[in-house]
Design a protein around this motif. Sequence first.
Motif, mmCIF file in Angstrom:
data_model
loop_
_atom_site.group_PDB
_atom_site.id
_atom_site.type_symbol
_atom_site.label_atom_id
_atom_site.label_comp_id
_atom_site.label_asym_id
_atom_site.label_seq_id
_atom_site.Cartn_x
_atom_site.Cartn_y
_atom_site.Cartn_z
ATOM 1 N N LEU A 73 0.711 -0.953 0.004
ATOM 2 C CA LEU A 73 -0.124 0.676 -0.159
ATOM 3 C C LEU A 73 1.083 1.311 -0.173
ATOM 4 O O LEU A 73 0.980 1.976 -0.736
ATOM 5 C CB LEU A 73 -0.822 -0.117 0.987
ATOM 6 C CG LEU A 73 -2.563 -0.506 1.086
ATOM 7 C CD1 LEU A 73 -3.717 0.100 -0.069
ATOM 8 C CD2 LEU A 73 -2.760 -1.921 0.279
ATOM 9 N N ARG A 74 2.157 1.173 1.147
ATOM 10 C CA ARG A 74 2.914 2.424 1.032
ATOM 11 C C ARG A 74 3.492 1.975 -0.271
ATOM 12 O O ARG A 74 3.188 3.744 -1.219
ATOM 13 C CB ARG A 74 4.017 1.824 1.886
ATOM 14 C CG ARG A 74 5.039 3.271 2.208
ATOM 15 C CD ARG A 74 6.005 2.979 3.449
ATOM 16 N NE ARG A 74 4.990 2.983 4.361
ATOM 17 C CZ ARG A 74 4.656 1.467 5.090
ATOM 18 N NH1 ARG A 74 5.535 0.593 4.196
ATOM 19 N NH2 ARG A 74 4.697 1.951 6.390
ATOM 20 N N LEU A 75 3.731 1.901 -1.636
ATOM 21 C CA LEU A 75 4.092 1.900 -2.354
ATOM 22 C C LEU A 75 3.611 2.234 -3.305
ATOM 23 O O LEU A 75 3.320 3.459 -4.194
ATOM 24 C CB LEU A 75 5.298 0.333 -2.913
ATOM 25 C CG LEU A 75 6.343 0.125 -2.270
ATOM 26 C CD1 LEU A 75 7.113 -1.330 -3.015
ATOM 27 C CD2 LEU A 75 7.466 1.209 -2.941
ATOM 28 N N LEU A 76 2.151 1.499 -3.723
ATOM 29 C CA LEU A 76 1.386 2.279 -4.438
ATOM 30 C C LEU A 76 0.429 3.612 -3.981
ATOM 31 O O LEU A 76 -0.480 3.905 -5.092
ATOM 32 C CB LEU A 76 0.285 0.833 -4.220
ATOM 33 C CG LEU A 76 0.469 0.233 -4.687
ATOM 34 C CD1 LEU A 76 -0.634 -1.146 -4.291
ATOM 35 C CD2 LEU A 76 1.069 -0.599 -5.985
ATOM 36 N N ALA A 136 -2.389 22.835 1.536
ATOM 37 C CA ALA A 136 -2.364 21.388 2.457
ATOM 38 C C ALA A 136 -1.827 20.133 2.005
ATOM 39 O O ALA A 136 -2.502 19.913 0.476
ATOM 40 C CB ALA A 136 -3.967 21.821 2.573
ATOM 41 N N PRO A 137 -1.374 19.625 2.893
ATOM 42 C CA PRO A 137 -0.634 18.635 2.155
ATOM 43 C C PRO A 137 -1.105 17.879 2.135
ATOM 44 O O PRO A 137 -2.314 17.070 3.353
ATOM 45 C CB PRO A 137 1.077 18.436 2.662
ATOM 46 C CG PRO A 137 0.217 19.156 4.856
ATOM 47 C CD PRO A 137 -0.028 19.800 3.851
ATOM 48 N N TYR A 138 -1.713 16.128 1.320
ATOM 49 C CA TYR A 138 -2.058 14.901 1.752
ATOM 50 C C TYR A 138 -1.802 14.335 3.041
ATOM 51 O O TYR A 138 -0.636 14.480 3.510
ATOM 52 C CB TYR A 138 -2.027 13.701 0.749
ATOM 53 C CG TYR A 138 -3.134 14.378 -0.576
ATOM 54 C CD1 TYR A 138 -3.893 14.047 -0.331
ATOM 55 C CD2 TYR A 138 -1.975 14.506 -2.095
ATOM 56 C CE1 TYR A 138 -4.517 14.196 -1.995
ATOM 57 C CE2 TYR A 138 -2.247 14.736 -2.749
ATOM 58 C CZ TYR A 138 -4.256 14.937 -2.669
ATOM 59 O OH TYR A 138 -5.028 15.084 -3.822
ATOM 60 N N ARG A 139 -2.654 14.383 3.788
ATOM 61 C CA ARG A 139 -1.948 13.628 5.681
ATOM 62 C C ARG A 139 -2.083 11.973 5.141
ATOM 63 O O ARG A 139 -2.854 11.091 4.703
ATOM 64 C CB ARG A 139 -3.356 13.996 6.101
ATOM 65 C CG ARG A 139 -3.561 14.925 6.567
ATOM 66 C CD ARG A 139 -4.741 15.031 7.610
ATOM 67 N NE ARG A 139 -4.802 16.736 7.565
ATOM 68 C CZ ARG A 139 -6.386 17.026 8.438
ATOM 69 N NH1 ARG A 139 -6.999 15.556 8.968
ATOM 70 N NH2 ARG A 139 -6.418 18.212 8.794
ATOM 71 N N LEU A 140 -0.606 11.741 4.800
ATOM 72 C CA LEU A 140 -0.409 10.611 4.889
ATOM 73 C C LEU A 140 -0.506 9.465 5.436
ATOM 74 O O LEU A 140 -0.311 7.904 5.581
ATOM 75 C CB LEU A 140 0.806 10.460 4.269
ATOM 76 C CG LEU A 140 1.459 10.794 2.959
ATOM 77 C CD1 LEU A 140 2.747 11.542 2.560
ATOM 78 C CD2 LEU A 140 0.643 10.434 1.257
ATOM 79 N N GLY A 141 -0.560 9.677 6.853
ATOM 80 C CA GLY A 141 -0.033 8.584 8.106
ATOM 81 C C GLY A 141 0.572 7.768 7.866
ATOM 82 O O GLY A 141 2.017 8.369 7.181
ATOM 83 N N THR A 142 0.533 6.431 8.210
ATOM 84 C CA THR A 142 2.219 5.143 8.024
ATOM 85 C C THR A 142 1.899 5.035 6.593
ATOM 86 O O THR A 142 3.086 3.665 6.774
ATOM 87 C CB THR A 142 0.857 4.047 8.557
ATOM 88 O OG1 THR A 142 -0.151 3.374 7.742
ATOM 89 C CG2 THR A 142 1.085 3.979 9.903
ATOM 90 N N LEU A 143 1.155 5.509 5.375
ATOM 91 C CA LEU A 143 1.896 5.350 4.482
ATOM 92 C C LEU A 143 2.774 6.181 4.112
ATOM 93 O O LEU A 143 3.309 6.490 2.863
ATOM 94 C CB LEU A 143 0.287 5.372 3.324
ATOM 95 C CG LEU A 143 -0.313 4.740 3.487
ATOM 96 C CD1 LEU A 143 -1.212 5.182 2.197
ATOM 97 C CD2 LEU A 143 -0.066 3.501 3.653
ATOM 98 N N ALA A 144 3.303 7.499 4.641
ATOM 99 C CA ALA A 144 4.759 7.721 4.694
ATOM 100 C C ALA A 144 5.576 7.481 4.450
ATOM 101 O O ALA A 144 6.263 6.331 5.017
ATOM 102 C CB ALA A 144 4.795 9.066 5.661
ATOM 103 N N THR A 145 6.726 7.790 2.819
ATOM 104 C CA THR A 145 7.989 7.115 2.730
ATOM 105 C C THR A 145 8.978 8.044 3.470
ATOM 106 O O THR A 145 10.015 7.550 4.838
ATOM 107 C CB THR A 145 8.072 6.283 1.808
ATOM 108 O OG1 THR A 145 7.616 5.803 0.831
ATOM 109 C CG2 THR A 145 9.377 6.049 1.627
ATOM 110 N N ALA A 146 9.082 9.661 3.739
ATOM 111 C CA ALA A 146 9.893 10.015 4.040
ATOM 112 C C ALA A 146 8.867 11.617 4.297
ATOM 113 O O ALA A 146 10.461 12.386 4.904
ATOM 114 C CB ALA A 146 11.133 10.194 3.264
#
Length: 308
Positions: free
Chosen positions: A86-89, A113-123
């Motif tokens: 999911l993080r990659l996609l 306003a940035p997208y809220r990535l939560g645990t899907l953030a890479t960096a």
Amino acid sequence: MGAGWVAGVTRARAMLSRALGREKAAEVASAPGLDDAVRCLSATAYGHDLLPGASLADAQQAVGATLLWHLRVLAGWQPPRGANALRLLASGFEIANTRDHLRALTGSGAPRAPYRLGTLATAWPRLARTRSPQELRAALAASAWGDPGAGSPAAVATGMRVSATVRTAAALPEAVRWAAGRLALLVGREVFVAHHPMTPASARRAGRLLGTAAVTATSYPDFRQRLPATARWAVNGVESAGDLWQAETRWWDRVEEDGRELLHGARLGSAPVVGAVAVLSTDAWRVRGALELAARGGGRLEVMDVRA
């Protein structure tokens, strides 16, 4: 392994009920104006963050935010391998955040306003704290994204997209053809349409998936001829680089078709999860395109030109 995927696969299939579908998206596209299209979407899964009077950019970002929320929920039900998939996609959302952040740093765009990535953030948390293009490039180089080779907004966006497709192809066998085809379209547009040469770092990275011969081609016909079969399908029949936009819809159609195929059967594992993400992502792309057509006064969804 199968038992660990039960909840993840079950949730992935259930999430498909959030998709709008082609028929409903066509209704949105035929609306005589953006406000009418937003009202049409208000009672759907995409209506949560859509506000009356929203600009096209804000409405499209709200659609993206809805997709991202669905992916974040889905990731919470996955075993580690599924969450990594999911993080990659979901890489496109971090790319969008970084692009907007860099534009604000360079004064070439207004802050968003940035997208809220939560645990899907890479960096992203680290990237968001940077205060100069040089600092941002260094943060990218120290992360899984890798060095884009230059600090300009164009170089960073291209470098991150190349990195995402290459890493996705390496980690997700189900998505290799999508990633290779996507990268072929990206390189074709950047080099032969926009005439933006890739940095050596991005070119080397792209060569891992497309081959050095294709990446170093000096003309679009040579580029297309030298692509591996896993990528050439995306540009088949596109004789001129200027017509590459026509391949965009075909790429998304292929992703949706393959995604639905991955969902068939009773398999447990990453395939149905990847398939669900493909279908949901295509649906969001189609809705974004429908909003753009409505903003132009309404049109047929089949002929939209949307650059994702």
